[in-house]
Motif scaffolding. Structure first.
Motif, mmCIF file in Angstrom:
data_model
loop_
_atom_site.group_PDB
_atom_site.id
_atom_site.type_symbol
_atom_site.label_atom_id
_atom_site.label_comp_id
_atom_site.label_asym_id
_atom_site.label_seq_id
_atom_site.Cartn_x
_atom_site.Cartn_y
_atom_site.Cartn_z
ATOM 1 N N UNK A 84 33.107 43.068 33.332
ATOM 2 C CA UNK A 84 32.177 42.243 32.884
ATOM 3 C C UNK A 84 32.642 40.535 33.189
ATOM 4 N N UNK A 85 31.596 40.045 34.018
ATOM 5 C CA UNK A 85 31.643 38.592 34.375
ATOM 6 C C UNK A 85 31.156 37.794 33.212
ATOM 7 N N UNK A 86 31.883 36.517 32.748
ATOM 8 C CA UNK A 86 31.440 35.780 31.886
ATOM 9 C C UNK A 86 31.199 34.304 32.338
ATOM 10 N N UNK A 87 31.806 33.903 33.722
ATOM 11 C CA UNK A 87 31.539 32.599 34.082
ATOM 12 C C UNK A 87 31.997 32.300 35.454
ATOM 13 N N UNK A 88 32.049 31.255 35.876
ATOM 14 C CA UNK A 88 32.366 30.839 37.211
ATOM 15 C C UNK A 88 32.909 29.370 37.233
ATOM 16 N N UNK A 89 34.073 29.181 37.637
ATOM 17 C CA UNK A 89 34.753 27.764 37.794
ATOM 18 C C UNK A 89 35.665 27.577 38.888
ATOM 19 N N UNK A 90 35.113 26.662 39.749
ATOM 20 C CA UNK A 90 35.636 26.266 40.947
ATOM 21 C C UNK A 90 35.763 27.363 42.058
ATOM 22 N N UNK A 91 34.735 28.146 42.057
ATOM 23 C CA UNK A 91 34.526 29.001 43.185
ATOM 24 C C UNK A 91 34.995 30.622 42.617
ATOM 25 N N UNK A 92 35.498 30.622 41.755
ATOM 26 C CA UNK A 92 36.463 31.794 41.047
ATOM 27 C C UNK A 92 35.354 32.433 39.824
ATOM 28 N N UNK A 93 34.765 33.586 40.114
ATOM 29 C CA UNK A 93 34.163 34.323 38.968
ATOM 30 C C UNK A 93 35.071 34.827 38.083
ATOM 31 N N UNK A 94 35.008 34.817 36.787
ATOM 32 C CA UNK A 94 36.058 35.402 35.838
ATOM 33 C C UNK A 94 35.531 36.169 34.552
ATOM 34 N N UNK A 95 36.071 37.043 33.999
ATOM 35 C CA UNK A 95 35.707 37.855 32.797
ATOM 36 C C UNK A 95 36.753 38.795 32.554
ATOM 37 N N UNK A 96 36.310 40.133 32.396
ATOM 38 C CA UNK A 96 37.342 41.376 31.721
ATOM 39 C C UNK A 96 37.031 42.438 32.528
ATOM 40 N N UNK A 97 38.285 43.053 32.861
ATOM 41 C CA UNK A 97 38.341 44.264 33.576
ATOM 42 C C UNK A 97 38.653 45.575 32.553
ATOM 43 N N UNK A 98 38.009 46.507 32.415
ATOM 44 C CA UNK A 98 38.239 47.394 31.592
ATOM 45 C C UNK A 98 38.779 48.954 32.479
ATOM 46 N N UNK A 99 39.931 49.425 32.176
ATOM 47 C CA UNK A 99 40.528 50.680 33.019
ATOM 48 C C UNK A 99 40.516 51.653 32.021
ATOM 49 N N UNK A 100 40.417 53.068 32.348
ATOM 50 C CA UNK A 100 40.444 54.206 31.408
ATOM 51 C C UNK A 100 41.775 54.987 31.578
ATOM 52 N N UNK A 101 42.926 54.477 32.487
ATOM 53 C CA UNK A 101 44.023 55.106 32.424
ATOM 54 C C UNK A 101 45.170 54.179 32.559
ATOM 55 N N UNK A 102 45.976 53.693 31.560
ATOM 56 C CA UNK A 102 45.581 54.197 30.097
ATOM 57 C C UNK A 102 44.230 53.130 29.651
ATOM 58 N N UNK A 103 43.763 53.504 28.631
ATOM 59 C CA UNK A 103 42.311 52.552 28.212
ATOM 60 C C UNK A 103 42.767 51.244 27.867
ATOM 61 N N UNK A 104 42.539 50.219 28.557
ATOM 62 C CA UNK A 104 42.879 48.732 28.023
ATOM 63 C C UNK A 104 41.898 47.641 28.833
ATOM 64 N N UNK A 105 41.725 46.704 28.243
ATOM 65 C CA UNK A 105 40.859 45.697 28.791
ATOM 66 C C UNK A 105 41.706 44.463 29.173
ATOM 67 N N UNK A 106 41.750 43.771 30.159
ATOM 68 C CA UNK A 106 42.576 42.562 30.371
ATOM 69 C C UNK A 106 41.617 41.403 31.020
ATOM 70 N N UNK A 107 42.076 40.353 31.211
ATOM 71 C CA UNK A 107 41.425 39.232 31.942
ATOM 72 C C UNK A 107 41.380 39.421 33.362
ATOM 73 N N UNK A 108 40.288 38.784 34.041
ATOM 74 C CA UNK A 108 40.010 39.342 35.483
ATOM 75 C C UNK A 108 39.572 38.125 36.018
#
Length: 133
Positions: A84-108
């Motif tokens: 899930x992208x939430x923004x862009x700064x200095x040419x980099x897109x950022x947001x969160x990534x969610x993985x299912x093994x193990x289930x967690x969400x982190x900054x991306x």
């Protein structure tokens, strides 16, 4: 005759162009597909840990929203992912990534040939990956 020569010149020019083989593929959700190899881990009070090319620690993200995580070229984890992208700064897109093994969400974030996963909040690690395929 002039039109024929112009046509031949255009075709020759187009045929001589090289395609960019490292083109980043992004679908309408902004997901980056391909294989990304770990190059650095940052975080905490310690020094960054640097990894050389060919270290075998990588992620492969596929168009069917599945991923495979490798450690020393062996499958360590696999499952589904979403970004899930939430923004862009200095040419980099950022947001969160969610993985299912193990289930967690982190900054991306990603920019061209680099993906960063994790956060330095509360001294948490940040993993930097570069595109290999």
């Amino acid at each position: 005759m002039k039109k024929a020569l112009l046509f031949v010149a255009i075709v020759a020019c187009l045929a001589s162009c090289k395609k960019d083989r490292k083109k980043v593929i992004i679908d309408d959700r902004g997901v980056v597909f391909g294989t990304w190899e770990l190059r650095a881990v940052h975080g905490g009070w310690g020094q960054p840990q640097i990894f050389t090319k060919g270290n075998g620690n990588k992620f492969t993200f596929k168009p069917d929203s599945t991923y495979i995580k490798y450690a020393d070229n062996a499958i360590e984890k696999q499952g589904k992912f979403s970004i899930r992208f939430i923004g862009e700064e200095k040419g980099a897109r950022y947001g969160t990534i969610t993985l299912t093994d193990p289930a967690y969400t982190d900054a991306f974030s990603f920019k061209l040939d680099t993906i960063v996963v994790g956060t330095s909040a509360a001294d948490g690690p940040t993993y930097q990956y570069v595109r290999v395929k």
